[in-house]
Design a protein around this motif. Structure first.
Motif, PDB file in Angstrom:
ATOM      1  N   LEU A 115       0.805  -0.978  -0.026  1.00 46.08           N
ATOM      2  CA  LEU A 115       0.059   0.041  -0.039  1.00 46.08           C
ATOM      3  C   LEU A 115       0.712   1.097  -0.008  1.00 46.08           C
ATOM      4  CD1 LEU A 115      -2.812   1.613   0.209  1.00 46.08           C
ATOM      5  CD2 LEU A 115      -2.370   1.174   2.675  1.00 46.08           C
ATOM      6  N   LEU A 116       1.889   1.363   0.858  1.00 45.34           N
ATOM      7  CA  LEU A 116       2.548   2.541   1.131  1.00 45.34           C
ATOM      8  C   LEU A 116       3.455   2.853  -0.313  1.00 45.34           C
ATOM      9  CD1 LEU A 116       4.163   2.173   4.432  1.00 45.34           C
ATOM     10  CD2 LEU A 116       2.522   3.890   3.761  1.00 45.34           C
ATOM     11  N   ARG A 117       3.839   1.670  -1.156  1.00 46.84           N
ATOM     12  CA  ARG A 117       4.454   1.596  -2.175  1.00 46.84           C
ATOM     13  C   ARG A 117       3.672   2.193  -3.400  1.00 46.84           C
ATOM     14  NH1 ARG A 117       6.278  -3.651  -3.899  1.00 46.84           N
ATOM     15  NH2 ARG A 117       7.361  -3.439  -2.045  1.00 46.84           N
ATOM     16  N   THR A 118       2.424   1.719  -3.461  1.00 45.37           N
ATOM     17  CA  THR A 118       1.323   2.582  -4.054  1.00 45.37           C
ATOM     18  C   THR A 118       1.250   3.848  -4.104  1.00 45.37           C
ATOM     19  OG1 THR A 118       0.364   0.266  -4.546  1.00 45.37           O
ATOM     20  CG2 THR A 118      -0.904   2.223  -5.124  1.00 45.37           C
ATOM     21  N   VAL A 119       1.089   4.362  -2.856  1.00 41.72           N
ATOM     22  CA  VAL A 119       0.946   5.859  -2.443  1.00 41.72           C
ATOM     23  C   VAL A 119       2.171   6.535  -2.809  1.00 41.72           C
ATOM     24  CG1 VAL A 119       0.677   7.361  -0.567  1.00 41.72           C
ATOM     25  CG2 VAL A 119      -0.526   5.355  -0.717  1.00 41.72           C
ATOM     26  N   ARG A 120       3.236   6.047  -2.653  1.00 39.22           N
ATOM     27  CA  ARG A 120       4.536   6.767  -2.881  1.00 39.22           C
ATOM     28  C   ARG A 120       4.662   6.864  -4.596  1.00 39.22           C
ATOM     29  NH1 ARG A 120       8.710   3.380  -0.921  1.00 39.22           N
ATOM     30  NH2 ARG A 120       8.571   2.387  -2.875  1.00 39.22           N
ATOM     31  N   ASP A 121       4.722   5.578  -5.225  1.00 40.78           N
ATOM     32  CA  ASP A 121       4.869   5.537  -6.788  1.00 40.78           C
ATOM     33  C   ASP A 121       3.617   5.570  -7.648  1.00 40.78           C
ATOM     34  OD1 ASP A 121       7.507   5.269  -5.676  1.00 40.78           O
ATOM     35  OD2 ASP A 121       7.417   2.834  -5.905  1.00 40.78           O
ATOM     36  N   GLY A 122       2.552   5.404  -7.188  1.00 40.15           N
ATOM     37  CA  GLY A 122       1.306   5.082  -8.126  1.00 40.15           C
ATOM     38  C   GLY A 122       1.058   6.635  -8.680  1.00 40.15           C
ATOM     39  N   ARG A 123       0.371   6.607  -9.663  1.00 37.33           N
ATOM     40  CA  ARG A 123      -0.064   7.910 -10.594  1.00 37.33           C
ATOM     41  C   ARG A 123      -1.914   8.148 -10.129  1.00 37.33           C
ATOM     42  NH1 ARG A 123      -0.192   7.897 -16.477  1.00 37.33           N
ATOM     43  NH2 ARG A 123      -1.682   6.208 -15.959  1.00 37.33           N
ATOM     44  N   ALA A 124      -2.022   9.265 -10.078  1.00 34.19           N
ATOM     45  CA  ALA A 124      -3.643   9.555  -9.852  1.00 34.19           C
ATOM     46  C   ALA A 124      -4.370   9.555 -11.167  1.00 34.19           C
ATOM     47  CB  ALA A 124      -3.748  10.914  -9.118  1.00 34.19           C
ATOM     48  N   VAL A 125      -5.318   8.707 -11.093  1.00 30.96           N
ATOM     49  CA  VAL A 125      -5.896   8.384 -12.541  1.00 30.96           C
ATOM     50  C   VAL A 125      -7.623   8.453 -12.088  1.00 30.96           C
ATOM     51  CG1 VAL A 125      -6.640   6.511 -14.259  1.00 30.96           C
ATOM     52  CG2 VAL A 125      -4.290   6.789 -13.266  1.00 30.96           C
ATOM     53  N   PRO A 126      -8.144   9.318 -12.757  1.00 28.20           N
ATOM     54  CA  PRO A 126      -9.716   9.131 -12.777  1.00 28.20           C
ATOM     55  C   PRO A 126     -10.598   7.860 -13.159  1.00 28.20           C
ATOM     56  CG  PRO A 126      -9.332  10.604 -14.584  1.00 28.20           C
ATOM     57  CD  PRO A 126      -7.860  10.067 -14.042  1.00 28.20           C
ATOM     58  N   ALA A 127     -11.360   7.234 -12.473  1.00 29.39           N
ATOM     59  CA  ALA A 127     -12.003   6.250 -12.742  1.00 29.39           C
ATOM     60  C   ALA A 127     -13.486   6.356 -12.593  1.00 29.39           C
ATOM     61  CB  ALA A 127     -11.550   5.153 -11.797  1.00 29.39           C
ATOM     62  N   ARG A 128     -14.332   5.852 -13.690  1.00 29.82           N
ATOM     63  CA  ARG A 128     -15.656   5.893 -13.601  1.00 29.82           C
ATOM     64  C   ARG A 128     -16.289   4.866 -12.790  1.00 29.82           C
ATOM     65  NH1 ARG A 128     -18.545  10.009 -15.336  1.00 29.82           N
ATOM     66  NH2 ARG A 128     -16.843  10.144 -16.989  1.00 29.82           N
ATOM     67  N   VAL A 129     -17.226   5.018 -11.810  1.00 31.52           N
ATOM     68  CA  VAL A 129     -17.943   3.962 -11.069  1.00 31.52           C
ATOM     69  C   VAL A 129     -18.919   3.298 -11.837  1.00 31.52           C
ATOM     70  CG1 VAL A 129     -19.291   3.944  -9.095  1.00 31.52           C
ATOM     71  CG2 VAL A 129     -17.487   5.581  -9.121  1.00 31.52           C
ATOM     72  N   THR A 130     -18.760   2.063 -11.893  1.00 31.57           N
ATOM     73  CA  THR A 130     -19.877   1.122 -12.481  1.00 31.57           C
ATOM     74  C   THR A 130     -20.718   0.335 -11.393  1.00 31.57           C
ATOM     75  OG1 THR A 130     -18.325  -0.798 -12.421  1.00 31.57           O
ATOM     76  CG2 THR A 130     -18.018   0.701 -14.526  1.00 31.57           C
ATOM     77  N   GLY A 131     -20.531   0.478 -10.330  1.00 37.40           N
ATOM     78  CA  GLY A 131     -21.274  -0.264  -9.362  1.00 37.40           C
ATOM     79  C   GLY A 131     -20.654  -0.061  -7.834  1.00 37.40           C
ATOM     80  N   ARG A 132     -21.598  -0.114  -6.783  1.00 36.14           N
ATOM     81  CA  ARG A 132     -21.242  -0.108  -5.462  1.00 36.14           C
ATOM     82  C   ARG A 132     -21.954  -1.159  -4.584  1.00 36.14           C
ATOM     83  NH1 ARG A 132     -22.762   5.257  -2.561  1.00 36.14           N
ATOM     84  NH2 ARG A 132     -23.406   3.923  -0.984  1.00 36.14           N
ATOM     85  N   GLN A 133     -21.267  -1.568  -3.558  1.00 37.31           N
ATOM     86  CA  GLN A 133     -22.080  -2.347  -2.530  1.00 37.31           C
ATOM     87  C   GLN A 133     -21.501  -2.143  -1.236  1.00 37.31           C
ATOM     88  OE1 GLN A 133     -21.402  -6.033  -4.344  1.00 37.31           O
ATOM     89  NE2 GLN A 133     -19.827  -6.576  -2.949  1.00 37.31           N
ATOM     90  N   VAL A 138     -17.541   1.699   1.455  1.00 38.33           N
ATOM     91  CA  VAL A 138     -18.302   1.266   0.488  1.00 38.33           C
ATOM     92  C   VAL A 138     -17.300   0.826  -0.596  1.00 38.33           C
ATOM     93  CG1 VAL A 138     -20.050   1.749  -1.471  1.00 38.33           C
ATOM     94  CG2 VAL A 138     -20.188   2.832   0.751  1.00 38.33           C
ATOM     95  N   ALA A 139     -17.576  -0.672  -1.003  1.00 45.03           N
ATOM     96  CA  ALA A 139     -16.980  -1.144  -2.026  1.00 45.03           C
ATOM     97  C   ALA A 139     -17.252  -0.654  -3.354  1.00 45.03           C
ATOM     98  CB  ALA A 139     -16.744  -2.785  -2.035  1.00 45.03           C
ATOM     99  N   VAL A 140     -16.625   0.061  -4.223  1.00 44.55           N
ATOM    100  CA  VAL A 140     -16.766   0.810  -5.426  1.00 44.55           C
ATOM    101  C   VAL A 140     -16.173  -0.069  -6.625  1.00 44.55           C
ATOM    102  CG1 VAL A 140     -16.725   2.785  -6.663  1.00 44.55           C
ATOM    103  CG2 VAL A 140     -17.214   2.969  -4.389  1.00 44.55           C
ATOM    104  N   ARG A 141     -16.887  -0.441  -7.528  1.00 46.81           N
ATOM    105  CA  ARG A 141     -16.209  -1.071  -8.750  1.00 46.81           C
ATOM    106  C   ARG A 141     -16.104   0.032  -9.722  1.00 46.81           C
ATOM    107  NH1 ARG A 141     -19.926  -4.202  -7.131  1.00 46.81           N
ATOM    108  NH2 ARG A 141     -21.525  -3.724  -8.675  1.00 46.81           N
ATOM    109  N   CYS A 142     -15.040   0.278 -10.200  1.00 51.55           N
ATOM    110  CA  CYS A 142     -14.691   1.157 -11.264  1.00 51.55           C
ATOM    111  C   CYS A 142     -13.601   0.984 -12.181  1.00 51.55           C
ATOM    112  CB  CYS A 142     -14.226   2.806 -10.526  1.00 51.55           C
ATOM    113  SG  CYS A 142     -12.796   2.406  -9.527  1.00 51.55           S
TER     114      CYS A 142
END
Length: 93
Positions: free
Chosen positions: A12-30, A39-43
């Motif tokens: 998780l820390l590696r993703t926060v440090r090295d990851g890119r911020a990308v917009p994602a379209r929500v397709t569902g939630r539960q 809330v678990a969001v599928r995107c």
């Protein structure tokens, strides 16, 4: 169990440090029992055509309905996490 938790936190820390911020379209939630305050969001991230990921967002997050856009942190070969959840000081559920 402690070693598994440390390995997950390290990823998780590696993703926060090295990851890119990308917009994602929500397709569902539960709602899930695994994360009662989230809330678990599928995107579908904009940079990955056809790929659908599940991220957890705070229950109070305004962008958690189908068709909304959420900001996710993505790392090639790594996990994808919600930037909204990290901004609230929560971390990953």
């Amino acid at each position: 169990a402690a070693l598994a938790a440390l390995a997950a936190r390290r990823g998780l820390l590696r993703t926060v440090r090295d990851g890119r911020a990308v917009p994602a379209r929500v397709t569902g939630r539960q709602q899930t029992a695994l994360a009662p305050d989230a809330v678990a969001v599928r995107c579908s991230p904009a940079d990955a055509a056809g790929r659908v990921v599940t991220v957890y967002v705070p229950r109070a997050s305004p962008a958690s309905r189908e068709g909304d856009e959420v900001l996710v942190l993505s790392r090639p070969g790594g996990r994808t996490v919600s930037a909204d959840w990290l901004a609230c000081g929560g971390g990953e559920a």
